[in-house]
Design an enzyme around this catalytic site. Sequence first.
Site, short mmCIF file in Angstrom:
data_model
loop_
_atom_site.label_atom_id
_atom_site.label_comp_id
_atom_site.label_asym_id
_atom_site.label_seq_id
_atom_site.Cartn_x
_atom_site.Cartn_y
_atom_site.Cartn_z
N ASP A 84 0.85 -1.20 0.00
CA ASP A 84 0.00 0.00 0.00
C ASP A 84 0.89 1.25 0.00
O ASP A 84 1.78 1.37 0.85
CB ASP A 84 -0.87 -0.05 1.27
CG ASP A 84 -1.96 0.99 1.27
OD1 ASP A 84 -2.39 1.41 0.19
OD2 ASP A 84 -2.39 1.38 2.38
N ASP A 105 3.18 4.42 -5.41
CA ASP A 105 2.56 5.74 -5.24
C ASP A 105 3.57 6.82 -5.65
O ASP A 105 4.38 7.27 -4.85
CB ASP A 105 2.12 5.92 -3.79
CG ASP A 105 1.48 7.29 -3.55
OD1 ASP A 105 1.42 8.10 -4.50
OD2 ASP A 105 1.05 7.54 -2.40
#
Length: 287
Positions: A84, A105
Amino acid sequence: MLVSAKEMLEKALKEHYAVGQFNINNLEWTKAILETAEENNSPVILGVSEGAGKYMGGYHTVMGMVKGLMEDLNITVPVAVHLDHGSFDGAKECIEAGFTSIMFDGSSYPIDENIEKTKEIVALAHREGISVEAEVGSIGGEEDGVVGRGEIADPEECKRIADLGIDFLAAGIGNIHGVYPKDWQGLDFNALDAIKQKIGDLPLVLHGGTGISDEMIQQSIELGVSKINVNTECQIAFNEATRKYYEQGKDREGKGFDPRKVLKSGTEAIKETVKEKMEIFGSINKA
Ligand code: 13P
């Protein structure tokens, strides 16, 4: 069954439901989420932030724990282990450690740099059959040390990232990690719609799942969201139940200090929260 998240999200997009990503912190969290998925015949994604990965000992420990639990608990539903909000280096480490899904990300980089780095991660991950999530715009608030400004994603930039062959996309649409402030304006469905028009049949990811109303969840799913991330809500549920255990003095009754007893009510609370979310997301019996 340990799988990449690609097929489970494509199925979810086609059949109009969303798969929950529930972040894990330790053995209790992981076991609770896996058991709930199996009991409800639901696919599930175990989210691992870099901070939580380190906390658990490292990415190899995470994979060893998940694989062991899946075998010992006879977990047959599709399960993805997903990094994540991964950094560039973190993404590479998780590919090497055997994660089945990666989020890189790159939203804090200028878009051209985000695209370059995402492209490299896609090549590395796809060689191993690992799915890739990218981010455009940014999710507001803080997720385990990753701070976002909460920018609404530009549909053109989403299209550029989507064209790299990623498997699903997190686009900022006013969503925030953690508890939503009282004056939160809600999700920007016009932005979501515009992004969807540009990217076509690529599953979208809704971060910041804690505290979003059922109506907004439904509307997001209708507009192409196939993965919804929940972290804070399980933490709050665990904390409230554990607090009650102590406040009721249960730790002082008999062998109430036994760590397995101490952690039990919090673990049950995680299971209830996960089940509730799976019902709202529509993933029950979709394994
Ligand atoms: P919440 O903590 O707000 O549920 O968000 C989780 C998340 O988006 C993880 O990436």
